[in-house]
Design a protein around this motif. Structure first.
Motif, short mmCIF file in Angstrom:
data_model
loop_
_atom_site.label_atom_id
_atom_site.label_comp_id
_atom_site.label_asym_id
_atom_site.label_seq_id
_atom_site.Cartn_x
_atom_site.Cartn_y
_atom_site.Cartn_z
N MET A 123 0.85 -1.19 0.00
CA MET A 123 0.00 0.00 0.00
C MET A 123 0.89 1.24 0.00
O MET A 123 2.12 1.15 0.11
N ASP A 124 0.22 2.40 -0.11
CA ASP A 124 0.96 3.65 -0.02
C ASP A 124 0.71 4.28 1.33
O ASP A 124 0.10 3.69 2.23
N ASN A 125 1.20 5.53 1.51
CA ASN A 125 1.05 6.22 2.80
C ASN A 125 -0.40 6.47 3.16
O ASN A 125 -0.72 6.64 4.33
N SER A 126 -1.27 6.51 2.16
CA SER A 126 -2.69 6.75 2.41
C SER A 126 -3.45 5.46 2.66
O SER A 126 -4.68 5.46 2.65
N PHE A 127 -2.74 4.38 2.84
CA PHE A 127 -3.32 3.06 3.07
C PHE A 127 -4.22 2.64 1.91
O PHE A 127 -5.24 1.98 2.11
N GLN A 128 -3.84 3.01 0.70
CA GLN A 128 -4.53 2.58 -0.50
C GLN A 128 -3.69 1.50 -1.17
O GLN A 128 -2.49 1.65 -1.34
#
Length: 1192
Positions: free
Chosen positions: A181-186
């Protein structure tokens, strides 16, 4: 001992049941029922009923609960071992055992650590009859360690390169679930180009500029502890390149060309191939030595992962993944081996035996490698367990002989290999108990007619009791075919009828006593909807009524429920439900749909539906004409044995008079629900006298008919049962045919229930030999359609008759038919087989008929087998497929067509009956004479010179004999296609090449060529060719195809006749030009259009557009080669329609002009004669038209 219905059935009478050990198929069926009132004094060894899993991973934040539940009589006591030694629960204050159970609770939430209690636990449940043990329960706390800290350098790479982002999660228990995932939890998007591997790494087949980001984060989720661990973010920067160099695929994982994978049976096999390349490769999967299982194969991760569920040993083999893009393909082979932890073939089952009986425990398991079987007794290895003289161990089987009460124990079977183990407990319980009935006394069973009835008789006893059923107080044991006795004691009546009502007694016996129990059965009438709701069309705002009239058993109270579109009715006052009707007032559009009436009783339910359509209101409607409404108020009077009077009230005729009434009947006893035509009466009548048949439960209904059609049926009348009588007719279609040489199968079309005229329909089957003095042999059989008489002589005529009878009496004397007992294969082969060769392709075969007695069946005919066994020309023996010709009936000769000439044939003859073929006659050999050969396979003319041609050919494909010589005939063809004198030449048969000399130069020749045998000349092959031209040295056209076009050009410009001809043509043209000029000056108009239409010959060529000259005239036949074997007419004169007097032939194609009125105003001008190219002149003699077209 059986307490539930088993899958397997047996028909009554029930003989003595087999030993209980043979019935031990289901564990539940073997348990001693622990009924507190009936079986207080029965004992049972312990049985483990619940335990924790073998691999028990616990949450270290919660208390540890290790389950162990068991049952037995008396209730068992429990003990535990930990890591192979006794676990003293009382000494550990954190450990408690659940009362009446073996379940342990270890309290670690307040104090203590889970790691302290990590180990292997085993539970033992014990009572006076033995000891059962649990599996080894491996207790381990779950772990979710943190990621090792590491410094991750930013990654920079060019556009199109491949990339692997490693995850390398910490080792947890159980292993974590990985995702990116990325920092945005996506979640990061994945595709065929970017995907996550099974190891958690993120693979890029090729990178794009949009892959640039600083937050590629790998997450590990530990489900057991509900925690998520995060790896440090990875930064990726993709630099755009001016040119992305495409490349073929290479594998990122796995490495190399081959790898190996091992998986356990029953697991999910996951194979992975991820490739890089540009463009992005596509992955394909195949199994090299087989096909992928259809229903168990799945593709994951954009087909980069192949999964096979429930894998078995058959799935072992080589699997190949193929990565392909437009620049190439690569392959990787994964060798898969499927191993197997032990699995049961036959787990040991509990045994309940009585003293003195025998039994056995069988423990069979399989696995890869083969598991080792070991036995324990009451939890102790059987080698050191107390000795039992009734016990004998034979590998995977323990055999018990003459058991006594002390033989009771719990045995454990352990099957183990390197991949796991299986442990099963099975007790041997020695009891001596008289029968006990466990079903409650005087149980009442209620069943709908024509449905199965199941009467329970749960029983227990040791030895296993036998069970019998009786009906009524003094009834005999039920031995009829309509009953089925299940092994658990249940009595089944497959199709319950009204006469099945009554009291049934179940009796269970063994050598120690007897027990019985009474139950009661009531048969109820089925619930029926006799007036169903009907389709309705209602105007908006109108009122509609649906009727649902139900007939039911008088002891059952039905509940009527109405549904709309399978749901409840709207909660609206416009919907009114009374006893038989649903009324909808002030109908809206939304009220349209399907309305269903459901009638429920405690035993059955029925339903019927109708559709409501809502339409817009219409102006005052015109009178409607429709089919009549159904009659009603049906009444039966004057009830006699063979007649009855039916009366009714007609319904509304809907403005069209009723012309007749149709009366139908239903036989509720034999064909319930099926209506038959009874009679028709005039539309003026409302009564009918009906004739009846015996033993029929009649119901009647009436339909009215007018000019528009037939009404719906009326409601059925009351039922009327006529008295039984003897049958009126006998079975039809009686036949006697044998299926085997020693039997006679008598078949017939049985009477239907309506024709039976009474209960107890049977058939009296009689037979005797036709030619003997034997008396009739008879047998009475049930209501079947076949009887087999065994032990008959082979194929003997029999007289047969089949007579119907019932409980009242016999049908009239039946007709006698003749049949035959079974056929057998013929015994004798046809004799004196003679062959008369008619010609090279036809032979006539004669034979003597076989004696009729030896045929032993119905003569079907004679069959000739013949085959070509030798080629007479080459003396090369070949075995060819046999051909078969069958001659029907008693014929004693036949023709064999389609034979090959000059061949060696063998044949035999066999007689055929309904059973098959008899023995073959001795083989007869015959030869076919020579025939004429086929045409030579090919003929080519090669090496043409001024005065010679060379011919090459291939022999005939079918010589049909010995070639004696070849014949070559040839003749010249002149310029007008006339044929010259024919030359005949004989060539030896061994030649395949011949040169003809002293031929005329520049001359076309036609050749006829064929082969000869002693039988005559074969088909010919023809060809044409030309010799070379004279000293001008112009090479001839290609003659390789055998159709050379002669280039017979001569210099005609110097010929006197040609000069004279051209002068005449020029003079003719000059005269025409003068005439046209004069007509133009006088204002005349030359009819060009009409002349063009008159000359619309498709073979006259238009002007050439490139140089303005006229195209040459071409006859369609002029430039076509001569067809093989054909003669071209010598008359090559110009046809009338080819006349050269049209101005179309003289005008210039590009300069010609027309006046407004369509007249031609172009000027005529001569063109300089164009010199033809050498070698391309016409090969024909010049005609006037050709000369004109070449001279302009």
């Amino acid at each position: 001992m059986q307490l539930e219905i088993m899958p397997r059935k047996k028909r009554l009478p029930a003989g003595r049941a087999p030993l209980l050990l043979l019935l031990c198929q289901l564990v539940r069926a073997l348990d001693v029922p622990l009924d507190s009132k009936l079986l207080e004094d029965l004992v049972q060894p312990p049985t483990i009923t619940q335990q924790s899993p073998k691999d028990y991973i616990i949450d270290p934040r919660e208390n540890i609960v290790i389950q162990c539940e068991a049952k037995g009589k008396p209730p068992p006591s429990f003990s535990w071992t930990r890591n192979g030694t006794h676990f003293d629960i009382e000494k550990d204050p954190l450990v408690t055992m659940k009362p009446g159970s073996g379940t342990l609770t270890i309290n670690i939430m307040n104090e203590g650590k889970a790691e302290t209690y990590e180990g292997v636990y085993q539970c033992t449940a014990r009572n006076e009859r033995g000891a059962a043990i649990s599996n080894n329960i491996v207790v381990r706390p779950s772990r979710s360690p943190l990621w090792t800290k590491e410094k991750l350098e930013p990654i920079t790479l060019r556009n199109g390169q491949s990339l692997i982002l490693p995850c390398r999660p910490p080792l947890g228990l159980p292993p974590p679930i990985i995702f990116w995932m990325d920092n945005s939890f996506q979640r990061l998007p994945q595709s065929e180009r970017v995907s996550q591997g099974l190891n958690g790494d993120l693979y890029f087949s090729n990178v794009l500029p949009e892959d640039t980001r600083e937050d590629y984060i790998c997450y590990a989720r530990f489900n057991h502890t509900q925690t998520i661990q995060q790896k440090q973010p990875i930064s990726v920067k993709v630099i755009s390149a001016k040119s992305n160099r495409e490349r073929p695929p290479t594998f990122l994982t796995p490495e190399g060309n081959a790898s190996h994978k091992e998986e356990l049976r029953g697991n999910v096999l996951s194979l992975e191939c991820i490739a890089e390349g540009l463009p992005t490769p596509i992955i394909y999967w195949i199994k090299e030595d087989g096909t992928l299982p259809i229903n168990r194969t799945f593709y994951k991760n954009f087909k980069k992962t192949l999964q096979i569920i429930q894998v078995s040993e058959a799935d072992s083999g080589n699997y190949q993944c193929i990565a392909k893009n437009p620049l190439g393909a690569i392959y990787h082979t994964i060798s898969v081996t499927v191993k197997a932890a032990p699995y049961w073939i036959m787990a040991p089952q509990n045994l309940v035996l009585s003293p003195g009986e025998d039994g056995r425990l069988i423990c069979r398991a399989n696995g890869n490698p083969k598991p080792r079987i070991s036995w324990l007794s009451n939890g102790v290895p059987i080698e050191i367990a107390p000795d039992d003289p009734s016990r004998n161990i034979d590998g995977d089987t323990i055999i018990f002989s003459n058991v006594q009460e002390r033989s009771s124990a719990v045995y454990q079977c352990n099957a183990s290999n390197e991949y796991g183990y299986l442990l099963a407990n099975a007790f041997v319980n020695v009891l001596a108990e008289p029968p006990r009935i466990l079903t409650s006394a005087n149980t009442l069973y209620q069943v709908i007619t024509d449905r199965p009835a199941l009467l329970d008789c749960a029983f227990f006893g040791s030895p296993l009791p036998t069970v019998e059923w009786f009906k009524g107080a003094k009834g005999s044991a039920l031995h009829e075919d309509i009953y089925v006795l299940h092994e658990n004691g249940t009595l089944e009546i497959p199709v319950a009828q009204k006469d099945s009502t009554g009291t049934y007694t179940c009796v269970a016996r063994n050598k120690l006593g007897m027990a019985k129990n009474e139950v009661h059965l009531e048969i109820k009438d089925a619930t029926r909807i006799i007036k169903q709701p009907e389709y309705a069309v209602v105007q908006r705002g109108g009122t509609v009524s649906f009727e649902c009239k139900v007939k039911h058993d008088h002891t059952l109270i039905p509940t009527i429920t109405w549904l709309k579109d399978s749901g409840e009715l709207p909660n609206d006052g416009r919907f009114t439900v009374d006893k038989d009707h649903l009324v909808v007032a002030d109908v809206w559009d939304d009220d349209g749909g399907t309305y269903t009436c459901v009638a429920n009783t405690t035993l059955d339910n029925v339903s019927a539906s109708a559709v409501l359509s809502v339409v817009a209101p219409t102006p005052t409607p015109a009178p409607t004409y429709d089919v009549p409404n159904p009659p009603f108020d049906l009444e039966l009077t004057d009830q006699l044995d063979k007649s009855i009077q039916l009366s009714w009230t007609p319904g509304n005729d809907n403005n069209s008079p009723i012309t007749k009434f149709i009366i139908e009947y239903e036989d509720a006893m034999h064909e319930a629900g099926l209506w038959h035509h009874q009679t028709e009466v005039s539309g003026m009548q409302t009564t009918a006298q009906l004739k009846l048949s015996p033993y029929v439960n009649y119901s009647f209904r009436v339909m009215a008919v007018n000019s528009l059609g037939r009404s719906l049926p009326s409601e059925a009348s009351e039922q009327y049962l006529t008295k039984a009588a003897e049958p009126d007719t006998n079975p039809t279609a009686v036949e006697g045919l044998g299926s085997e040489p020693d039997n006679l199968v008598i078949t017939w079309k049985p009477l239907n229930g309506f024709e039976s005229n009474g209960p107890g329909l049977q058939y009296k089957v009689s037979w005797r030999q036709k030619d003997g003095d034997d008396e009739w042999t008879s047998v009475v059989v049930a209501n079947v359609s076949k009887y087999i008489v065994s032990g008959t002589p082979t194929f003997v005529p029999y007289l047969i008759k089949v007579q119907a009878l019932n409980d009242v009496g016999f049908a009239p004397e039946p007709a006698v038919v003749m049949g035959h007992s079974g056929e057998d294969l013929p015994m004798v082969a046809p004799g004196n087989v003679r062959v008369n060769v008619v010609n090279s392709t036809l032979a006539e075969v004669h034979w003597d008929p076989v004696p009729l007695k030896s045929i032993r069946g119905h003569l079907q005919g004679y069959r000739i087998y013949y085959w070509k066994a030798q080629s007479s020309s080459k003396r090369n023996r070949r075995h060819l497929e046999k051909k078969i010709l069958t001659f029907q009936g008693s014929k004693t000769h036949g023709m064999l067509p389609g034979l090959e000439p000059f061949s060696h044939y063998t044949l035999n003859v066999r007689v055929v009956n309904g059973k098959g073929e008899g023995p073959a006659s001795p083989d007869r050999v015959f030869n076919t004479p020579e025939g004429v050969p086929s045409a030579p396979s090919s003929l080519k003319i090669v090496n043409p010179t001024l005065d010679s041609l060379t011919l090459e050919w291939d022999p005939p494909s079918r010589p049909n004999g010995i070639l004696t010589e070849y014949t070559l005939k040839y003749q010249p063809i002149n310029s007008t296609h006339e044929l010259g004198p024919l030359v005949d030449l004989k060539i030896p048969a061994n030649k395949t090449r011949w040169t003809l000399k002293n031929l005329n130069f520049s001359t076309r020749y036609k050749f006829y060529f064929y082969a000869q045998t002693a039988a005559g000349s074969g088909s010919q092959i023809t060809e044409e060719a030309v010799t070379n031209v004279d000293e001008a040295g112009i090479p001839p056209p290609d003659v390789g195809a055998g159709k050379a076009m002669a280039s017979r050009q001569v210099d005609i410009a110097t010929q006197g006749w040609f000069i004279g001809l051209m002068c005449a043509v020029a003079l003719l043209i000059l005269i025409l030009l003068i005439v046209c000029f004069i007509r133009r000056n006088k204002g005349g108009k030359y009819p060009v259009k009409e002349k063009e239409d008159a000359h619309a010959d498709p073979e006259i060529q238009p002007m050439k557009e490139d140089d303005g000259t006229f195209g040459e005239y071409s006859d369609a036949e002029d430039h076509k080669p001569l067809k093989k074997g054909s003669r071209t007419p010598s008359d090559r004169t110009v046809k009338k329609e080819d006349s050269d007097d049209s101005l179309v032939d003289y005008g210039e194609g590009v300069n010609g002009q027309f006046n407004e009125d369509g007249s031609f105003i172009g000027q005529y001008s001569g063109k300089k004669e164009k010199e033809p190219a050498e070698g391309n002149e016409s090969s024909e003699a010049p005609s006037p038209v050709n000369a004109m077209n070449s001279f302009v």
